[in-house]
Design an enzyme around this catalytic site. Structure first.
Site, PDB file in Angstrom:
ATOM      1  N   TRP A 133      43.633  36.090  46.191  1.00 40.71           N
ATOM      2  CA  TRP A 133      42.947  36.115  47.485  1.00 40.71           C
ATOM      3  C   TRP A 133      42.147  34.853  47.754  1.00 40.71           C
ATOM      4  CZ3 TRP A 133      38.251  35.071  45.742  1.00 40.71           C
ATOM      5  CH2 TRP A 133      37.954  35.475  44.433  1.00 40.71           C
ATOM      6  N   LYS A 157      53.873  39.585  46.931  1.00 43.93           N
ATOM      7  CA  LYS A 157      52.931  40.669  46.625  1.00 43.93           C
ATOM      8  C   LYS A 157      51.560  39.981  46.617  1.00 43.93           C
ATOM      9  CE  LYS A 157      50.084  42.963  43.769  1.00 43.93           C
ATOM     10  NZ  LYS A 157      49.104  43.179  44.842  1.00 43.93           N
ATOM     11  N   ALA A 159      47.299  39.712  47.005  1.00 42.46           N
ATOM     12  CA  ALA A 159      46.168  40.464  46.461  1.00 42.46           C
ATOM     13  C   ALA A 159      45.817  41.604  47.419  1.00 42.46           C
ATOM     14  CB  ALA A 159      44.978  39.532  46.268  1.00 42.46           C
ATOM     15  N   SER A 160      45.372  42.709  46.847  1.00 41.75           N
ATOM     16  CA  SER A 160      45.176  43.925  47.640  1.00 41.75           C
ATOM     17  C   SER A 160      44.045  43.820  48.653  1.00 41.75           C
ATOM     18  CB  SER A 160      44.924  45.117  46.708  1.00 41.75           C
ATOM     19  OG  SER A 160      46.100  45.389  45.986  1.00 41.75           O
ATOM     20  N   GLY A 209      46.987  33.583  39.477  1.00 41.06           N
ATOM     21  CA  GLY A 209      46.011  34.649  39.254  1.00 41.06           C
ATOM     22  C   GLY A 209      45.385  34.520  37.881  1.00 41.06           C
ATOM     23  N   GLU A 231      50.290  30.068  37.278  1.00 44.82           N
ATOM     24  CA  GLU A 231      49.109  29.256  37.605  1.00 44.82           C
ATOM     25  C   GLU A 231      47.909  30.151  37.362  1.00 44.82           C
ATOM     26  OE1 GLU A 231      49.210  26.212  38.365  1.00 44.82           O
ATOM     27  OE2 GLU A 231      51.130  25.785  39.313  1.00 44.82           O
ATOM     28  N   CYS A 265      40.212  28.046  41.107  1.00 46.56           N
ATOM     29  CA  CYS A 265      40.680  27.861  39.720  1.00 46.56           C
ATOM     30  C   CYS A 265      40.355  26.463  39.231  1.00 46.56           C
ATOM     31  CB  CYS A 265      42.174  28.123  39.650  1.00 46.56           C
ATOM     32  SG  CYS A 265      43.105  27.171  40.843  1.00 46.56           S
ATOM     33  N   GLU A 362      35.892  31.617  31.873  1.00 48.49           N
ATOM     34  CA  GLU A 362      35.849  31.097  33.236  1.00 48.49           C
ATOM     35  C   GLU A 362      34.780  31.875  34.023  1.00 48.49           C
ATOM     36  OE1 GLU A 362      39.296  32.202  35.631  1.00 48.49           O
ATOM     37  OE2 GLU A 362      39.018  30.435  36.882  1.00 48.49           O
TER      38      GLU A 362
HETATM   39  P1  NAP Z   1      44.167  38.711  39.535  1.00 49.53           P
HETATM   40  O1  NAP Z   1      43.379  39.929  39.327  1.00 49.53           O
HETATM   41  O2  NAP Z   1      45.051  38.248  38.442  1.00 49.53           O
HETATM   42  O3  NAP Z   1      45.005  38.922  40.882  1.00 49.53           O
HETATM   43  C1  NAP Z   1      45.976  37.997  41.300  1.00 49.53           C
HETATM   44  C2  NAP Z   1      47.216  38.756  41.751  1.00 49.53           C
HETATM   45  O4  NAP Z   1      47.820  39.384  40.623  1.00 49.53           O
HETATM   46  C3  NAP Z   1      46.920  39.874  42.741  1.00 49.53           C
HETATM   47  O5  NAP Z   1      47.983  39.965  43.650  1.00 49.53           O
HETATM   48  C4  NAP Z   1      46.854  41.097  41.855  1.00 49.53           C
HETATM   49  O6  NAP Z   1      47.127  42.292  42.550  1.00 49.53           O
HETATM   50  C5  NAP Z   1      47.937  40.798  40.841  1.00 49.53           C
HETATM   51  N1  NAP Z   1      47.776  41.447  39.544  1.00 49.53           N
HETATM   52  C6  NAP Z   1      46.625  41.650  38.862  1.00 49.53           C
HETATM   53  N2  NAP Z   1      46.892  42.241  37.675  1.00 49.53           N
HETATM   54  C7  NAP Z   1      48.234  42.402  37.606  1.00 49.53           C
HETATM   55  C8  NAP Z   1      49.115  42.973  36.626  1.00 49.53           C
HETATM   56  N3  NAP Z   1      48.667  43.467  35.477  1.00 49.53           N
HETATM   57  N4  NAP Z   1      50.436  42.994  36.897  1.00 49.53           N
HETATM   58  C9  NAP Z   1      50.906  42.487  38.045  1.00 49.53           C
HETATM   59  N5  NAP Z   1      50.124  41.951  39.012  1.00 49.53           N
HETATM   60  C10 NAP Z   1      48.796  41.896  38.801  1.00 49.53           C
HETATM   61  O7  NAP Z   1      43.259  37.465  39.871  1.00 49.53           O
HETATM   62  P2  NAP Z   1      41.924  37.459  40.716  1.00 49.53           P
HETATM   63  O8  NAP Z   1      40.794  37.837  39.818  1.00 49.53           O
HETATM   64  O9  NAP Z   1      42.086  38.202  41.972  1.00 49.53           O
HETATM   65  O10 NAP Z   1      41.893  35.879  41.046  1.00 49.53           O
HETATM   66  C11 NAP Z   1      41.172  35.010  40.312  1.00 49.53           C
HETATM   67  C12 NAP Z   1      41.950  34.393  39.155  1.00 49.53           C
HETATM   68  O11 NAP Z   1      43.051  33.633  39.654  1.00 49.53           O
HETATM   69  C13 NAP Z   1      41.075  33.403  38.418  1.00 49.53           C
HETATM   70  O12 NAP Z   1      41.294  33.482  37.047  1.00 49.53           O
HETATM   71  C14 NAP Z   1      41.545  32.072  38.964  1.00 49.53           C
HETATM   72  O13 NAP Z   1      41.260  30.979  38.152  1.00 49.53           O
HETATM   73  C15 NAP Z   1      42.994  32.322  39.120  1.00 49.53           C
HETATM   74  N6  NAP Z   1      43.575  31.340  40.056  1.00 49.53           N
HETATM   75  C16 NAP Z   1      44.396  30.375  39.568  1.00 49.53           C
HETATM   76  C17 NAP Z   1      44.905  29.396  40.413  1.00 49.53           C
HETATM   77  C18 NAP Z   1      45.814  28.317  39.911  1.00 49.53           C
HETATM   78  O14 NAP Z   1      46.463  27.660  40.716  1.00 49.53           O
HETATM   79  N7  NAP Z   1      45.909  28.074  38.620  1.00 49.53           N
HETATM   80  C19 NAP Z   1      44.575  29.431  41.769  1.00 49.53           C
HETATM   81  C20 NAP Z   1      43.737  30.435  42.224  1.00 49.53           C
HETATM   82  C21 NAP Z   1      43.253  31.393  41.360  1.00 49.53           C
HETATM   83  P3  NAP Z   1      45.911  43.258  43.056  1.00 49.53           P
HETATM   84  O15 NAP Z   1      45.106  42.468  44.012  1.00 49.53           O
HETATM   85  O16 NAP Z   1      46.652  44.374  43.697  1.00 49.53           O
HETATM   86  O17 NAP Z   1      45.149  43.635  41.832  1.00 49.53           O
END
Ligand code: NAP
Length: 471
Positions: A133, A157, A159-160, A209, A231, A265, A362
């Site tokens: 998101w 898919k 983020a929710s 994510g 990523e 990130c 982080e």
């Molecule tokens: P997240 O919980 O991993 O969510 C990201 C996406 O993954 C959402 O669509 C989420 O769906 C889905 N998801 C979560 N757990 C999953 C699982 N076990 N199986 C399948 N799909 C799953 O991440 P966040 O906390 O929202 O975002 C922050 C993280 O993203 C931070 O660690 C940040 O550093 C990282 N990020 C990395 C980059 C990069 O380019 N490297 C860029 C931006 C963010 P739901 O929303 O439905 O849970």
């Protein structure tokens, strides 16, 4: 997690959505497979016209889309508008460059006993994109623009907590002219991801994510022998050496930590400062962090809006409390804000050491860790001393040191005298637990291509080569 738009500035739930049923998901995958059959046969020129039309729509609708993003996840409206423009620019960039990036690569035919031999890039099919998101338009566009230009199709898919941005994107590409099914948003929770990956019509997955999500998706894709690009998170170092322009470094450090309300990130998260300039940097940095205006993300004079979710705010608060309980010092901020939204102020924490969580984890909010070092070697050791390796920043005007940092920092990118950012022209990605694979540039568009070897012999009995050596 329910699929809903909740305004992080007020905590008010504005709209909820029922997740798609498995039958609806199955039908969407069917449409994606059919669209792939069409899209793979279209020309680069045709796809470029559609993608340029998408860019034009983004420009024309910039303010509405920006307001939608701010409402769903709390970034400032100014940042949201800049994000829309960045997406339009990236779409135009890939419309202009995809054909050259994916041109046939000829080999020396004589050396391989052929009359003609080359590598050809071909699309592989529907790709599942699981997205976060924090940059709800940009993260998707940096996948979608190269994927569609390569002739792949996308299943998003999202983020929710950003369902309406997901639906906007679903419509955007169709309105721009792409065939129905070429890009679709699936309103589903994370529990639906594994069954989608199990479907043989879905050929690969990309995730932006967290590390736990990365592990889950890579494992599920691995079971089906499907490629993934990951990523993931980062805890980027921002090293300041004695030769740096300290005022400028402190100014950029403030932006690098607090842009997007501290939820990036590639935000600089650990500020590693040489003892010779530590006090000067610290004073300037803390003054600048304290001066940032926290408030309504729609207001033009706001620097930092709310965190996107209550869970995210809780987690930042717990990390700071853990550090303080174990002896760290808070130099500014450190207390959640009042009111219904998920407020957390710009915060600087010094004297971090193991086993404080902030030493290794982080922090996804506007909280900076400050570290004092006495040498180049100590700075590099500390900078490389986490499980992450996304971006890294080094501030020095010493040319020799600049080269050494570029070589020694263990990260997917090193920005010297600047903050980490992304450009369509440059590859983007991480090493270690920050993930693998690359997005953007020529590297990004080739990730989801079949690099097909084509070898053409003379086809006459005098011709040599075919069958000369086999494996
Ligand atoms: P997240 O919980 O991993 O969510 C990201 C996406 O993954 C959402 O669509 C989420 O769906 C889905 N998801 C979560 N757990 C999953 C699982 N076990 N199986 C399948 N799909 C799953 O991440 P966040 O906390 O929202 O975002 C922050 C993280 O993203 C931070 O660690 C940040 O550093 C990282 N990020 C990395 C980059 C990069 O380019 N490297 C860029 C931006 C963010 P739901 O929303 O439905 O849970």
């Amino acid at each position: 997690m329910s699929i809903a738009t909740t305004n992080p500035a007020t905590g008010q739930v504005l709209k909820t959505f029922d997740p798609m049923t498995s039958e609806q998901v199955d039908a969407a995958i069917g449409r994606a497979a059919a669209a792939f059959d069409t899209l793979r046969r279209t020309s680069f020129g045709q796809r470029a016209r559609w993608l340029t039309a998408a860019a034009d729509l983004l420009d024309a609708e910039r303010d509405q889309v920006a307001r939608l993003m701010t409402t769903e996840m709390g970034k400032t409206l100014a940042a949201a508008k800049a994000e829309v423009t960045k997406c339009a620019d990236a779409a135009r960039f890939y419309a202009a460059h995809a054909e050259a990036y994916l041109a046939d690569e000829p080999a020396d035919a004589a050396q391989v006993g052929a009359v003609k031999a080359y590598a050809r890039y071909r699309p592989i099919g529907p790709v599942l994109a699981v997205m976060p998101w924090n940059f709800p338009l940009w993260q998707v566009m940096r996948f979608a623009a190269p994927a569609l230009m390569a002739g792949n199709v996308g299943l998003l898919k999202h983020a929710s907590n950003v369902p309406q941005t997901a639906l906007f994107l679903d419509e955007l590409f169709r309105r721009a002219g792409f065939p129905a099914g070429a890009f679709q948003a699936l309103l589903v929770g994370s529990d639906a991801v594994e069954p989608i990956l199990d479907d043989p019509r879905v050929r690969a997955a990309t995730l932006t994510g967290s590390e736990p999500a990365g592990r889950a998706i890579a494992a599920a894709a691995g079971r089906q022998i499907k490629k993934t690009v990951l990523e993931l998170g980062g805890s980027d170092p921002f090293v300041v050496m004695p030769s740096a322009d300290i005022a400028l470094a402190a100014q950029v450090a403030t932006t690098a930590r607090c842009q997007n309300n501290g939820q990036s990130c590639i935000a600089a998260k650990r500020f590693i400062v040489h003892a010779d300039v530590y006090d000067a940097f610290c004073d300037e940095f803390v003054a600048r962090m304290s001066a940032l205006k926290v408030g309504d993300p729609m207001a033009a004079d706001t620097d930092v809006g709310p965190l996107a979710t209550d869970r995210g705010r809780d987690s930042v608060e717990e990390q700071v409390a853990d550090a303080v309980a174990k002896g760290a010092r808070v130099l500014c901020g450190g207390q959640r804000g009042e009111g219904g939204g998920w407020w957390y102020p710009p915060t600087v924490v010094a004297d971090l050491r193991p086993p404080m969580r902030m030493w290794a984890e982080e922090v996804f909010g506007p909280v900076a860790g400050l570290f004092r070092v006495t040498s180049y070697d100590e700075a590099v050791e500390l900078a490389n001393g986490t499980s992450y390796g996304l971006g890294a920043n080094a501030w020095t005007t010493d040319a020799g040191e600049q080269e050494r940092f570029a070589e020694d920092l263990d990260a997917g990118s090193v920005f010297v005298n600047g903050m980490t950012t992304s450009y369509p022209q440059l590859p983007f990605g991480g090493v270690k637990n920050s993930g693998y694979g690359r997005e953007l540039s020529a590297h990004g568009i080739r990730e989801f291509c079949n690099v097909k070897t084509v070898w053409v012999g003379e086809g006459k009995s005098a011709g040599a080569g075919a069958g000369a050596h086999s494996e």
